[in-house]
Design an enzyme around this catalytic site. Sequence first.
Site, PDB file in Angstrom:
ATOM      1  N   LEU A   1      40.489  47.488  46.110  1.00  0.00           N
ATOM      2  CA  LEU A   1      41.895  46.975  46.228  1.00  0.00           C
ATOM      3  C   LEU A   1      42.517  47.326  47.333  1.00  0.00           C
ATOM      4  O   LEU A   1      44.021  47.734  47.361  1.00  0.00           O
ATOM      5  CB  LEU A   1      42.825  48.049  44.933  1.00  0.00           C
ATOM      6  CG  LEU A   1      42.098  47.528  43.576  1.00  0.00           C
ATOM      7  CD1 LEU A   1      42.661  48.350  42.497  1.00  0.00           C
ATOM      8  CD2 LEU A   1      42.434  45.965  42.991  1.00  0.00           C
TER       9      LEU A   1
ATOM     10  N   CYS B   1      42.193  50.447  37.106  1.00  0.00           N
ATOM     11  CA  CYS B   1      41.908  51.236  38.321  1.00  0.00           C
ATOM     12  C   CYS B   1      41.992  52.548  37.798  1.00  0.00           C
ATOM     13  O   CYS B   1      42.551  53.130  36.806  1.00  0.00           O
ATOM     14  CB  CYS B   1      43.017  51.054  39.277  1.00  0.00           C
ATOM     15  SG  CYS B   1      44.653  51.330  38.810  1.00  0.00           S
TER      16      CYS B   1
HETATM   17  C1  LIG Z   1      36.560  39.933  46.029  1.00  0.00           C
HETATM   18  C2  LIG Z   1      37.267  40.368  44.634  1.00  0.00           C
HETATM   19  C3  LIG Z   1      38.477  40.902  44.663  1.00  0.00           C
HETATM   20  C4  LIG Z   1      38.993  41.232  43.514  1.00  0.00           C
HETATM   21  N1  LIG Z   1      40.385  41.936  43.676  1.00  0.00           N
HETATM   22  C5  LIG Z   1      41.094  41.929  42.402  1.00  0.00           C
HETATM   23  C6  LIG Z   1      42.411  42.703  42.359  1.00  0.00           C
HETATM   24  O1  LIG Z   1      42.870  42.861  43.281  1.00  0.00           O
HETATM   25  N2  LIG Z   1      42.887  42.723  41.247  1.00  0.00           N
HETATM   26  C7  LIG Z   1      42.461  42.229  40.058  1.00  0.00           C
HETATM   27  O2  LIG Z   1      43.033  42.434  38.669  1.00  0.00           O
HETATM   28  N3  LIG Z   1      41.203  41.580  39.991  1.00  0.00           N
HETATM   29  C8  LIG Z   1      40.402  41.528  40.992  1.00  0.00           C
HETATM   30  N4  LIG Z   1      39.459  40.907  41.207  1.00  0.00           N
HETATM   31  C9  LIG Z   1      38.768  40.436  39.883  1.00  0.00           C
HETATM   32  C10 LIG Z   1      38.951  38.956  39.668  1.00  0.00           C
HETATM   33  O3  LIG Z   1      40.217  38.655  39.687  1.00  0.00           O
HETATM   34  C11 LIG Z   1      38.429  38.346  38.285  1.00  0.00           C
HETATM   35  O4  LIG Z   1      38.888  39.161  37.296  1.00  0.00           O
HETATM   36  C12 LIG Z   1      36.896  38.499  38.387  1.00  0.00           C
HETATM   37  O5  LIG Z   1      36.182  38.211  39.634  1.00  0.00           O
HETATM   38  C13 LIG Z   1      36.359  37.826  37.170  1.00  0.00           C
HETATM   39  O6  LIG Z   1      36.287  36.323  37.333  1.00  0.00           O
HETATM   40  P1  LIG Z   1      35.345  35.341  38.519  1.00  0.00           P
HETATM   41  O7  LIG Z   1      34.092  35.417  37.689  1.00  0.00           O
HETATM   42  O8  LIG Z   1      35.881  34.023  38.060  1.00  0.00           O
HETATM   43  O9  LIG Z   1      35.542  35.882  39.848  1.00  0.00           O
HETATM   44  C14 LIG Z   1      38.413  40.737  42.218  1.00  0.00           C
HETATM   45  C15 LIG Z   1      37.471  40.094  42.288  1.00  0.00           C
HETATM   46  C16 LIG Z   1      36.798  39.876  43.422  1.00  0.00           C
HETATM   47  C17 LIG Z   1      35.402  39.206  43.283  1.00  0.00           C
END
Ligand SMILES: Cc1cc2nc3c(=O)[nH]c(=O)nc-3n(C[C@H](O)[C@H](O)[C@H](O)COP(=O)(O)O)c2cc1C
Length: 314
Positions: free
Chosen positions: A76, A133
């Site tokens: 984060l 978190c």
């Molecule tokens: C590099 C990266 C950073 C992420 N940072 C956050 C974040 O700051 N806050 C959050 O709630 N989710 C964060 N996520 C989770 C994504 O928003 C999402 O919930 C998760 O990747 C699943 O969706 P996807 O498979 O389409 O990526 C992050 C995911 C990735 C890959």
Amino acid sequence: MPKTPNLSVEIGGLILKNPVITASGTFGYGNELNQLINLSSLGAIIVKGLSLEPMPGNPPPRIVETPCGILNSIGLANVGIKAFIKEKLPALHKIKTPIIANIYGHSMSEYAKITKIIEDTEKIAALEVNISCPNVEKGGMAFGTDSYTAAKVTEHVKKNTTKPVIVKLTPNVTDITSIAVAVESAGAQALSVTNTILGMAVDVPTRKPKLANIIGGLSGPAIKPLALYLVYKVANRVKIPVIGLGGIMNYEDALEFLIVGATAIQIGTATFVNPKTAIEVVDGLHNYCLRKKIHTINQITGSLKEYGESNEKS
Ligand SMILES: Cc1cc2nc3c(=O)[nH]c(=O)nc-3n(C[C@H](O)[C@H](O)[C@H](O)COP(=O)(O)O)c2cc1C
């Protein structure tokens, strides 16, 4: 002339022009992809997770590719809510798409403080509360893995804002529905399902973890069946809208989430593969509705048929 389908959806009183939202942490602070896509065509933009103070995140390497997905342990990292509002948000002022702030705190009072700052920031339309978190006040237990603490965080945020509150759930629990119900009772107006799934990867020649943090969160197509199942379960238990995400790569994936009960969807890891994915999903949903003569996208939400029903294609 075929009627233009109505793709708009409502999330806790916020009207989005279409159900396609960019997922937190995969779309920077919102403006980075301005040159590549028309940001005003998106349903909403959810920015990187924001904390009260700036955070450096975890040491590198903090992203590693796995079959059909990625593991990340970004931790984060962000500039903090005040710098975001001062330095990043002005670039989004002309964009005609709601900006949603994804927030997280190390304690209940931090969630409340960030919320108060956002309450006074007109350009931020809603909050997405990340409750997965570590909870330092309670000895490192994650807020989002316990119904009581998940509800308490929601209450702390709700008490300090008039903006719609979306709570983002973690899949790393035994029963996601009990957390969803607790958060709904505490006043959440929508749920995002789901965040990343805990995982790890090892480099065999060195026998070292591929991530410096050892464990990370798995995202991308590898998690889509699980995310879909969680959205299905949650959407059948709560009355508030569910925003589905996890491995959506194209409009057909998005349709799967809508059919099992999602009101809107988010595009995450897919943006790293193709930065235009979110826009292509908007176009894909539009064309699908046109082809199928579906007047409003809401008709698709929760339209999953039972196995015994007619196989007529729709
Ligand atoms: C590099 C990266 C950073 C992420 N940072 C956050 C974040 O700051 N806050 C959050 O709630 N989710 C964060 N996520 C989770 C994504 O928003 C999402 O919930 C998760 O990747 C699943 O969706 P996807 O498979 O389409 O990526 C992050 C995911 C990735 C890959």
